[in-house]
Design a protein around this motif. Structure first.
Motif, PDB file in Angstrom:
ATOM      1  N   LYS A   1       0.834  -1.209   0.000  1.00 45.34           N
ATOM      2  CA  LYS A   1       0.000   0.000   0.000  1.00 45.34           C
ATOM      3  C   LYS A   1       0.868   1.258   0.000  1.00 45.34           C
TER       4      LYS A   1
ATOM      5  N   SER B   1       2.247   1.766  -3.489  1.00 46.46           N
ATOM      6  CA  SER B   1       1.188   2.165  -4.418  1.00 46.46           C
ATOM      7  C   SER B   1       0.799   3.625  -4.211  1.00 46.46           C
TER       8      SER B   1
ATOM      9  N   LYS C   1      -6.528   3.522  -2.264  1.00 45.93           N
ATOM     10  CA  LYS C   1      -5.549   2.436  -2.217  1.00 45.93           C
ATOM     11  C   LYS C   1      -5.789   1.456  -1.062  1.00 45.93           C
TER      12      LYS C   1
ATOM     13  N   GLU D   1      -6.765  -1.801  -6.407  1.00 45.45           N
ATOM     14  CA  GLU D   1      -6.033  -0.581  -6.753  1.00 45.45           C
ATOM     15  C   GLU D   1      -4.545  -0.681  -6.424  1.00 45.45           C
ATOM     16  N   LEU D   2      -4.135  -1.801  -5.838  1.00 43.96           N
ATOM     17  CA  LEU D   2      -2.742  -1.963  -5.435  1.00 43.96           C
ATOM     18  C   LEU D   2      -1.985  -2.719  -6.523  1.00 43.96           C
TER      19      LEU D   2
END
Length: 294
Positions: A32, A35, A83, A88-89
């Motif tokens: 995370k 990202s 995130k 979305e990672l």
């Protein structure tokens, strides 16, 4: 299924915002962090000066005359929410091969000089770490350490130092080692060390407290940018990279060192797209897919 605790944000002085994703080191928190910091660089927010990703947190430096800290915090909270979803990672990454002479003579000379710092190791870090992890044969230990790719979670300590965490390894099989009770005043450049669950390559001669188990034949820091992979940076590592250690012999070590000195060595590199969602679902099978053909 990945579940993240609520990120804690703190203002640090007049120029920094610190974001703590979790209070303990979890590889998911690092996914995370990387990202989010990649996304922040893409957005190029006016007034944001630098971004520092770390194992389970990140730090933002900003110009308070160009952006309100509260406005910047709004940006960070919005991206953090985005995130927090595993879909979305994902990020661009590289697999990089690092040829290593394990149980080498070079680091052994150093270890012998500092054996008084940890008498329980008997002047041999390699054997000390091997036995601490339940291995009785050097070849089996080397195979276990060099089999997984190591995910670069962050950079620090000295320019070019990169912390690598093994991926696709069950928690109870991760090779770990305690640090020296007191640090050495000298460590050879390119020495391979283990501290906790992390493996590092020392970029230059320095102090150090990680257990030394080998030496890299190639540099991870090249201020002269003599080798092609360093054209864009003095540092080999980027957070999110995967390093694959390849065991080599003493003869191979010196042959590669000669290529490095002649500036003809070419690193083996594979560009990949890393999906945390796929890793979460498939685990070591996903890592095997990424490593295919490498």
């Amino acid at each position: 299924m990945l579940i993240f605790p609520e990120t804690k944000f703190d203002f640090c002085g007049d120029e920094y915002i610190y974001a703590e994703i979790s209070t303990e080191m979890r590889i998911e928190s690092n996914f995370k962090s990387i990202s989010i910091t990649n996304e922040l660089r893409k957005r190029n927010i006016p007034g944001m000066i630098e971004v520092y990703p770390s194992n389970a947190s990140y730090l933002i430096r900003y110009d308070p005359t160009a952006i309100s800290p509260h406005h910047l915090l709004d940006y960070l909270q919005e991206i953090d929410q985005q995130k927090s979803h595993r879909s979305e990672l994902h990020f661009s990454s590289r697999i990089i091969e690092i040829p290593v002479w394990y149980n080498d003579k070079i680091t052994k000379n150093t270890i012998e000089r500092y054996q008084h710092l940890q008498p329980e190791a008997g002047g041999d870090d390699f054997i000390h770490v091997m036995r601490a992890n339940g291995f009785t044969e050097a070849d089996a230990f080397i195979a276990a350490h060099s089999s997984p790719p190591y995910f670069i979670t962050s950079l620090g300590f000295k320019p070019g130092t990169a912390w690598g965490f093994p991926l696709g390894v069950p928690q109870n099989k991760i090779i770990q080692a305690p640090k020296y009770p007191s640090p050495r005043s000298y460590t050879p450049g390119e020495a391979l060390g283990i501290g906790g669950a992390f493996t590092v390559v020392y970029p230059t001669e320095s102090t150090g407290s990680y257990q030394l188990i080998g030496i890299s034949a190639v540099p991870v820091y090249d201020p002269g940018q003599n080798l092609s992979l360093f054209r864009d940076s003095f540092f080999l590592a980027k957070p999110g990279d995967l390093w694959k250690y390849r065991p080599i012999t003493e003869a191979e070590y010196y042959n590669i060192r000669e290529e490095v000195e002649k500036r003809t060595y070419e690193y083996k590199v594979k560009a990949i797209e890393f999906s945390v969602e796929q890793y979460d679902e498939k685990g070591d099978h996903y890592i095997s897919q990424l490593m295919e053909g490498f």
